[in-house]
Scaffold this motif. Structure first.
Motif, PDB file in Angstrom:
ATOM      1  N   VAL A  67      -3.117  -5.373  -3.661  1.00  0.00           N
ATOM      2  CA  VAL A  67      -3.709  -6.317  -4.618  1.00  0.00           C
ATOM      3  C   VAL A  67      -4.166  -7.577  -3.894  1.00  0.00           C
ATOM      4  O   VAL A  67      -3.541  -8.019  -2.925  1.00  0.00           O
ATOM      5  N   GLY A  68      -5.264  -8.175  -4.397  1.00  0.00           N
ATOM      6  CA  GLY A  68      -5.718  -9.481  -3.923  1.00  0.00           C
ATOM      7  C   GLY A  68      -6.928  -9.404  -3.013  1.00  0.00           C
ATOM      8  O   GLY A  68      -7.392  -8.329  -2.616  1.00  0.00           O
ATOM      9  N   GLY A  69      -7.432 -10.586  -2.675  1.00  0.00           N
ATOM     10  CA  GLY A  69      -8.538 -10.679  -1.737  1.00  0.00           C
ATOM     11  C   GLY A  69      -9.896 -10.371  -2.337  1.00  0.00           C
ATOM     12  O   GLY A  69     -10.041 -10.145  -3.538  1.00  0.00           O
ATOM     13  N   ALA A 125       4.677   2.011  -3.780  1.00  0.00           N
ATOM     14  CA  ALA A 125       4.959   0.591  -3.536  1.00  0.00           C
ATOM     15  C   ALA A 125       3.731  -0.234  -3.884  1.00  0.00           C
ATOM     16  O   ALA A 125       2.600   0.270  -3.879  1.00  0.00           O
ATOM     17  N   ILE A 126       3.971  -1.510  -4.184  1.00  0.00           N
ATOM     18  CA  ILE A 126       2.906  -2.451  -4.522  1.00  0.00           C
ATOM     19  C   ILE A 126       2.944  -3.594  -3.508  1.00  0.00           C
ATOM     20  O   ILE A 126       3.991  -4.222  -3.312  1.00  0.00           O
ATOM     21  N   PHE A 127       1.810  -3.860  -2.879  1.00  0.00           N
ATOM     22  CA  PHE A 127       1.718  -4.939  -1.897  1.00  0.00           C
ATOM     23  C   PHE A 127       0.654  -5.942  -2.352  1.00  0.00           C
ATOM     24  O   PHE A 127      -0.503  -5.576  -2.533  1.00  0.00           O
ATOM     25  N   VAL A 128       1.050  -7.194  -2.526  1.00  0.00           N
ATOM     26  CA  VAL A 128       0.091  -8.261  -2.822  1.00  0.00           C
ATOM     27  C   VAL A 128      -0.259  -8.903  -1.487  1.00  0.00           C
ATOM     28  O   VAL A 128       0.497  -9.711  -0.949  1.00  0.00           O
ATOM     29  N   PHE A 129      -1.399  -8.518  -0.936  1.00  0.00           N
ATOM     30  CA  PHE A 129      -1.807  -8.956   0.393  1.00  0.00           C
ATOM     31  C   PHE A 129      -2.421 -10.353   0.393  1.00  0.00           C
ATOM     32  O   PHE A 129      -2.327 -11.072   1.382  1.00  0.00           O
ATOM     33  N   ALA A 130      -3.089 -10.719  -0.695  1.00  0.00           N
ATOM     34  CA  ALA A 130      -3.796 -11.996  -0.751  1.00  0.00           C
ATOM     35  C   ALA A 130      -3.822 -12.479  -2.194  1.00  0.00           C
ATOM     36  O   ALA A 130      -3.429 -11.761  -3.118  1.00  0.00           O
ATOM     37  N   ASP A 131      -4.276 -13.707  -2.368  1.00  0.00           N
ATOM     38  CA  ASP A 131      -4.307 -14.285  -3.712  1.00  0.00           C
ATOM     39  C   ASP A 131      -5.195 -13.462  -4.636  1.00  0.00           C
ATOM     40  O   ASP A 131      -6.296 -13.046  -4.263  1.00  0.00           O
ATOM     41  N   PHE A 167       5.961  -6.204  -3.140  1.00  0.00           N
ATOM     42  CA  PHE A 167       6.060  -7.074  -1.966  1.00  0.00           C
ATOM     43  C   PHE A 167       4.910  -8.088  -1.995  1.00  0.00           C
ATOM     44  O   PHE A 167       3.753  -7.720  -2.206  1.00  0.00           O
ATOM     45  N   PHE A 168       5.251  -9.352  -1.771  1.00  0.00           N
ATOM     46  CA  PHE A 168       4.256 -10.416  -1.703  1.00  0.00           C
ATOM     47  C   PHE A 168       4.141 -10.905  -0.254  1.00  0.00           C
ATOM     48  O   PHE A 168       5.146 -11.052   0.440  1.00  0.00           O
ATOM     49  N   SER A 169       2.928 -11.196   0.184  1.00  0.00           N
ATOM     50  CA  SER A 169       2.743 -11.609   1.577  1.00  0.00           C
ATOM     51  C   SER A 169       3.199 -13.039   1.836  1.00  0.00           C
ATOM     52  O   SER A 169       3.389 -13.439   2.987  1.00  0.00           O
TER      53      SER A 169
END
Length: 341
Positions: A67-69, A125-131, A167-169
């Motif tokens: 997610v994000g970017g 899994a869920i990864f929030v890579f950017a805003d 997971f949040f970056s």
């Protein structure tokens, strides 16, 4: 940077790396931008984004939501890290446009999104890579997965304990942008998501954050800095002291001070009066030193190390002189002989 690269009164070159909570682009792309801005060469081997440590999890999870970017950039970053099957919110909306009632994909987004049947896809899994560029839509999709059975969209868990981990970056609630006041960051999205999950399920949501001030990021930075010292300076050992310069007390200074408590070497925090820090206020997490700008911070570190080296040299010299004085002092037998003569 010129000072660090040897243009200082001592002529010493000092190894350094960059650690940012920002992300959404590959380290290579960030380094190209930074090199142009600073007119120096910055290598990916000395650069850590908020999501860089996540690459160590690529072997653990199969299908993941990123997610994000902007556009497809975060998917490209994740695939570059070695994640084998990466999906985005756009893929999910393309499969079922009713997932987000108030967001419709543009033609460009629709064309770049990948078609698949998510009723038969298990997201691990869920990864929030950017805003996030769409808080409402992204949170709806993440919440759907958290409430699902084993990460399959369209299902509902009876216990709400079967969804994938998140997971949040990084965890910065606010950050400094071009606006006069700070703007909401990924940490605010994390708080919002946890509050919504609590309101819907009555349970607490446990999420994991990387980036500063998380200890894992500083451990990763230690490994990267040691490798960079070895590759560029021929020093195969961690530094005795790391000077960490930042403008955010809640992440930069807090993280440095906390890591210093358990690290084998010394981590020395320096706060610069720019960015998130507000002039005239007392930071919640106090640094070892406060500087007006990065150059002053760097010069402070250089001078401090030179004073330490000088002090150690003087102490070693004094010890050597004391040993010589002891050796020259006559023994008891020699003193007795002198008296008899």
């Amino acid at each position: 940077m010129k000072v660090l690269n040897g243009q200082n009164v001592y002529g010493v070159k000092i190894p350094y790396i960059f650690v940012t909570n920002g992300g959404g682009k590959t380290e290579q792309e960030r380094c190209i931008q930074l090199s142009k801005q600073m007119e120096i060469e910055v290598s990916p081997g000395q650069f850590i984004c908020g999501h860089t440590p996540m690459r160590e999890m690529a072997a653990k999870y199969g299908t993941v939501l990123v997610v994000g970017g902007e556009g497809e950039k975060c998917r490209q970053v994740a695939e570059g890290y070695g994640f084998k099957d990466v999906v985005t919110p756009g893929d999910i909306i393309k499969d079922n446009p009713d997932t987000t009632p108030f967001r419709k994909l543009t033609k460009e987004e629709y064309d770049s999104s990948r078609a698949r049947d998510f009723s038969k896809t298990e997201i691990e899994a869920i990864f929030v890579f950017a805003d996030s560029r769409d808080w409402a839509g992204d949170q709806q999709i993440i919440l759907d997965l958290l409430l699902s059975k084993r990460g399959v969209l369209g299902t509902r868990s009876e216990t709400f304990d079967d969804g994938p981990p998140v997971f949040f970056s990084h965890n910065d609630v606010v950050w400094s942008a071009s606006h006069d006041l700070t703007r909401l960051g990924m940490g605010a999205l994390r708080l919002s998501l946890e509050a919504m999950y609590k309101a819907v399920t009555g349970k607490d949501l446990n999420t994991t954050a990387y980036g500063k001030p998380q200890i894992g990021t500083f451990q990763f930075a230690t490994r990267l800095l040691q490798q960079w010292r070895k590759d560029t300076h021929g020093i195969d050992a961690p530094p005795e002291t790391v000077y960490f310069v930042g403008d955010t007390p809640e992440s930069d200074i807090r993280g440095t001070n906390d890591f210093n408590k358990t690290s084998e070497n010394t981590w020395y925090s320096i706060l610069v009066r720019t960015g998130v820090y507000e002039q005239g206020t007392k930071p919640k997490f106090e640094p070892k030193f406060t500087a007006d700008h990065v150059l002053e911070a760097v010069l402070h570190g250089v001078e401090r190390e030179q004073r330490k080296e000088l002090r150690q040299t003087l102490e070693a010299t004094q010890t050597a002189l004391d040993e010589i004085a002891i050796e020259d002092e006559p023994t008891a037998g020699e003193k007795k002989a002198e008296k008899s003569t």
